[in-house]
Design a protein around this motif. Structure first.
Motif, PDB file in Angstrom:
ATOM      1  N   THR A   1      26.757  54.832  -0.450  1.00  0.00           N
ATOM      2  CA  THR A   1      27.935  55.408   0.198  1.00  0.00           C
ATOM      3  C   THR A   1      27.538  56.274   1.383  1.00  0.00           C
ATOM      4  O   THR A   1      28.101  56.150   2.475  1.00  0.00           O
TER       5      THR A   1
ATOM      6  N   ASP B   1      26.129  54.106   4.172  1.00  0.00           N
ATOM      7  CA  ASP B   1      27.229  53.410   4.852  1.00  0.00           C
ATOM      8  C   ASP B   1      27.981  54.345   5.797  1.00  0.00           C
ATOM      9  O   ASP B   1      28.358  53.948   6.904  1.00  0.00           O
ATOM     10  N   GLU B   2      28.207  55.599   5.378  1.00  0.00           N
ATOM     11  CA  GLU B   2      28.909  56.576   6.227  1.00  0.00           C
ATOM     12  C   GLU B   2      28.124  56.842   7.507  1.00  0.00           C
ATOM     13  O   GLU B   2      28.693  56.822   8.608  1.00  0.00           O
TER      14      GLU B   2
ATOM     15  N   GLN C   1      28.079  53.777   9.802  1.00  0.00           N
ATOM     16  CA  GLN C   1      29.340  53.614  10.528  1.00  0.00           C
ATOM     17  C   GLN C   1      29.398  54.561  11.723  1.00  0.00           C
ATOM     18  O   GLN C   1      29.832  54.186  12.806  1.00  0.00           O
ATOM     19  N   GLN C   2      28.923  55.795  11.538  1.00  0.00           N
ATOM     20  CA  GLN C   2      28.884  56.757  12.644  1.00  0.00           C
ATOM     21  C   GLN C   2      27.945  56.274  13.745  1.00  0.00           C
ATOM     22  O   GLN C   2      28.241  56.427  14.935  1.00  0.00           O
TER      23      GLN C   2
END
Length: 133
Positions: A7, A10-11, A14-15
């Protein structure tokens, strides 16, 4: 507590994808003055990381996912060594000695490294960035 899991990766990924630089740090240290700088660095293909050196600290990369190529250079601006890091092939990380010119190329989207070096944080000076031009 902040768990380093899919998680979080992935965060940060994405940034990185949304960043004009195509990379994003997620600091694990409390301040830029911390004696140990520990961070996740999400990197996307196309990010530009100049050839640089850290004269006063070694640096360690552990690739958590993805695939990157790390290149070493000498003072004559010649590439002297390269290695592909890919956890799927058992090549997990690299320790870069203090003063070693280096850069990396991202070979797979979603690449994330755990980066560790001595603090406090010191921005690179002009004398620590190598131009091949």
């Amino acid at each position: 507590m902040r768990l380093i899991n899919e998680t979080l990766l992935d965060e940060v990924t994405q940034q990185a994808k949304e960043s004009p630089r195509l990379r994003m740090n997620h600091n694990l240290h409390d301040s830029l003055d911390a004696k140990a700088q520990r961070l996740l660095n999400a990197l996307e293909p196309g990010t530009v990381l100049p050839i640089h050196r850290h004269r006063h600290t070694a640096e360690t990369y552990v690739l958590l996912r993805g695939k990157i190529k790390v290149m070493y250079y000498n003072d004559r601006k010649e590439e002297t060594e390269q290695v592909v890091l890919d956890p799927k092939t058992g090549s997990y990380g690299i320790h870069i000695p203090a003063g070693q010119w280096h850069t990396l190329e991202v070979l797979e989207s979603g690449s994330v490294i755990l980066e560790v070096k001595d603090g406090p944080y010191a921005p690179l000076g002009e004398e620590d960035i190598m131009s091949l031009v």
